[in-house]
Design an enzyme around this catalytic site. Structure first.
Site, PDB file in Angstrom:
ATOM      1  N   HIS A  43       0.840  -1.207   0.000  1.00  0.00           N
ATOM      2  CA  HIS A  43       0.000   0.000   0.000  1.00  0.00           C
ATOM      3  C   HIS A  43       0.874   1.257   0.000  1.00  0.00           C
ATOM      4  O   HIS A  43       0.604   2.214  -0.724  1.00  0.00           O
ATOM      5  CB  HIS A  43      -0.868   0.042   1.268  1.00  0.00           C
ATOM      6  CG  HIS A  43      -1.836  -1.088   1.408  1.00  0.00           C
ATOM      7  ND1 HIS A  43      -1.792  -1.974   2.456  1.00  0.00           N
ATOM      8  CD2 HIS A  43      -2.890  -1.478   0.645  1.00  0.00           C
ATOM      9  CE1 HIS A  43      -2.780  -2.852   2.350  1.00  0.00           C
ATOM     10  NE2 HIS A  43      -3.460  -2.586   1.252  1.00  0.00           N
ATOM     11  N   GLY A  63      -2.535  -1.894  -7.349  1.00  0.00           N
ATOM     12  CA  GLY A  63      -1.393  -2.808  -7.406  1.00  0.00           C
ATOM     13  C   GLY A  63      -1.596  -3.913  -8.442  1.00  0.00           C
ATOM     14  O   GLY A  63      -2.701  -4.434  -8.593  1.00  0.00           O
TER      15      GLY A  63
HETATM   16  P1  AMP Z   1      -6.266  -3.971  -0.444  1.00  0.00           P
HETATM   17  O1  AMP Z   1      -6.189  -3.148   0.786  1.00  0.00           O
HETATM   18  O2  AMP Z   1      -5.716  -5.353  -0.297  1.00  0.00           O
HETATM   19  O3  AMP Z   1      -7.628  -3.920  -1.097  1.00  0.00           O
HETATM   20  O4  AMP Z   1      -5.281  -3.291  -1.501  1.00  0.00           O
HETATM   21  C1  AMP Z   1      -5.372  -1.929  -1.828  1.00  0.00           C
HETATM   22  C2  AMP Z   1      -4.515  -1.659  -3.026  1.00  0.00           C
HETATM   23  O5  AMP Z   1      -3.164  -2.027  -2.745  1.00  0.00           O
HETATM   24  C3  AMP Z   1      -4.944  -2.467  -4.258  1.00  0.00           C
HETATM   25  O6  AMP Z   1      -4.799  -1.666  -5.417  1.00  0.00           O
HETATM   26  C4  AMP Z   1      -3.963  -3.603  -4.253  1.00  0.00           C
HETATM   27  O7  AMP Z   1      -3.731  -4.148  -5.543  1.00  0.00           O
HETATM   28  C5  AMP Z   1      -2.714  -2.912  -3.730  1.00  0.00           C
HETATM   29  N1  AMP Z   1      -1.802  -3.893  -3.149  1.00  0.00           N
HETATM   30  C6  AMP Z   1      -2.103  -4.860  -2.250  1.00  0.00           C
HETATM   31  N2  AMP Z   1      -1.010  -5.631  -1.996  1.00  0.00           N
HETATM   32  C7  AMP Z   1      -0.015  -5.141  -2.761  1.00  0.00           C
HETATM   33  C8  AMP Z   1       1.353  -5.500  -2.956  1.00  0.00           C
HETATM   34  N3  AMP Z   1       1.911  -6.521  -2.309  1.00  0.00           N
HETATM   35  N4  AMP Z   1       2.087  -4.779  -3.832  1.00  0.00           N
HETATM   36  C9  AMP Z   1       1.535  -3.739  -4.502  1.00  0.00           C
HETATM   37  N5  AMP Z   1       0.257  -3.344  -4.362  1.00  0.00           N
HETATM   38  C10 AMP Z   1      -0.516  -4.034  -3.503  1.00  0.00           C
END
Ligand code: AMP
Length: 281
Positions: free
Chosen positions: A37, A146
């Site tokens: 994030h 991501g």
């Molecule tokens: P989430 O809180 O899991 O819904 O993720 C929020 C954003 O962070 C989304 O756009 C995900 O794709 C991105 N994201 C989650 N994990 C990663 C990671 N390991 N590397 C890069 N981006 C990430």
């Protein structure tokens, strides 16, 4: 940093930023923040005058038997991390985003039922609807996602294109732990034994990259090798392994130039996803 919970208040702040011609970057998250994030926020910081991070565990994107209730949450820790990383933290309640009379849903047809959509019916309608709402509420110049969630990235790009949302969608590389495991809030569910075994997803992706670089062009052979490889890990159970076109997400018959290898694997009771772009020789 301002912490805002109400949509109308957020819109007032955004209007003030617009009046001062400030470029606004949005980073949508479900909180329980990690380095993945934060990498999105750093990029947003570089490219915009103001960064808004949303923290919202979106009930719409969880199925009835899924982990909405257990999903890890720690708002005070998240806000501590955000202090240095953004200007506005938007943390609405579920009722604020989806009041009782809410009846409008966004479906990116032909994309939502593939891959993760197969085992998580309704998930991407929930994702597309909440992202559409955030884009409408804020009207950011740029929004950051991501590559870890490759299907989500494709769906959001498509949504922005189809609905003429005036925003630049930025997709950033997957941030990984030292051993290669993709960072994810759900990694917190893993026992220490499972955490060790979870590296099998990354190892499978790497061996696929090697096989394809070595000349393997047949997705079904590749998938068979990976199933066998992952099957050797006691805690792992494959949900799906697919080789698809990186834009249409449809399965490819042959790996010509590039193809997206996407997989979902249960490690114990925790469903993890990962992907890589395969490049043929
Ligand atoms: P989430 O809180 O899991 O819904 O993720 C929020 C954003 O962070 C989304 O756009 C995900 O794709 C991105 N994201 C989650 N994990 C990663 C990671 N390991 N590397 C890069 N981006 C990430």
């Amino acid at each position: 940093m301002k912490i805002i919970k109400k949509i109308t208040l957020l819109q007032k702040h955004v209007t003030a930023l617009r009046r001062r011609r400030r470029a606004v970057g949005l980073v949508p998250t479900m909180g329980y923040l990690h380095e993945g994030h934060l990498s999105l926020m750093r990029r947003a910081r570089r490219e915009n005058d103001a960064v808004i991070v949303s923290i919202f565990v979106n009930p719409l994107q969880f199925g009835p038997a899924e982990d909405f209730k257990q999903y890890p949450r720690d708002l005070s820790r998240d806000l501590g991390l955000l202090r240095a990383a953004c200007d506005i933290a938007f943390a609405p309640s579920a009722r604020e985003m989806f009041p009782d009379d809410f009846t409008t849903f966004v479906e990116v047809k032909g994309y939502s039922d593939l891959l993760c959509g197969g085992s998580r019916p309704g998930h991407f309608v929930g994702v597309a609807t909440v992202v559409c709402k955030l884009l409408n509420i804020i009207g950011p110049d740029r929004a950051y996602f991501g590559q870890k969630d490759a299907q989500q990235a494709v769906i959001i790009r498509k949504l922005a294109k189809d609905l003429n949302v005036s925003v630049a969608i930025r997709i950033l590389p997957t941030v990984r732990e030292k051993d290669g495991l993709a960072m994810s809030s759900r990694n917190a569910y893993l026992s220490s034994q499972e955490r060790q075994e979870a590296v099998v997803l990354f190892q499978a992706l790497k061996s696929a990259e090697r096989l394809v670089a070595g000349g393997q062009k047949d997705p079904s052979r590749l998938i068979a090798v990976l199933r066998d490889f992952i099957g050797r890990s006691a805690a792992a159970r494959v949900d799906y392994i697919e080789v698809v076109d990186k834009e249409t997400l449809r399965p490819v018959k042959k790996i010509e130039k590039e193809a997206l290898l996407a997989l979902a694997v249960y490690i114990g009771g925790t469903r993890l996803i990962d992907n890589t772009l395969l490049r043929a020789r």
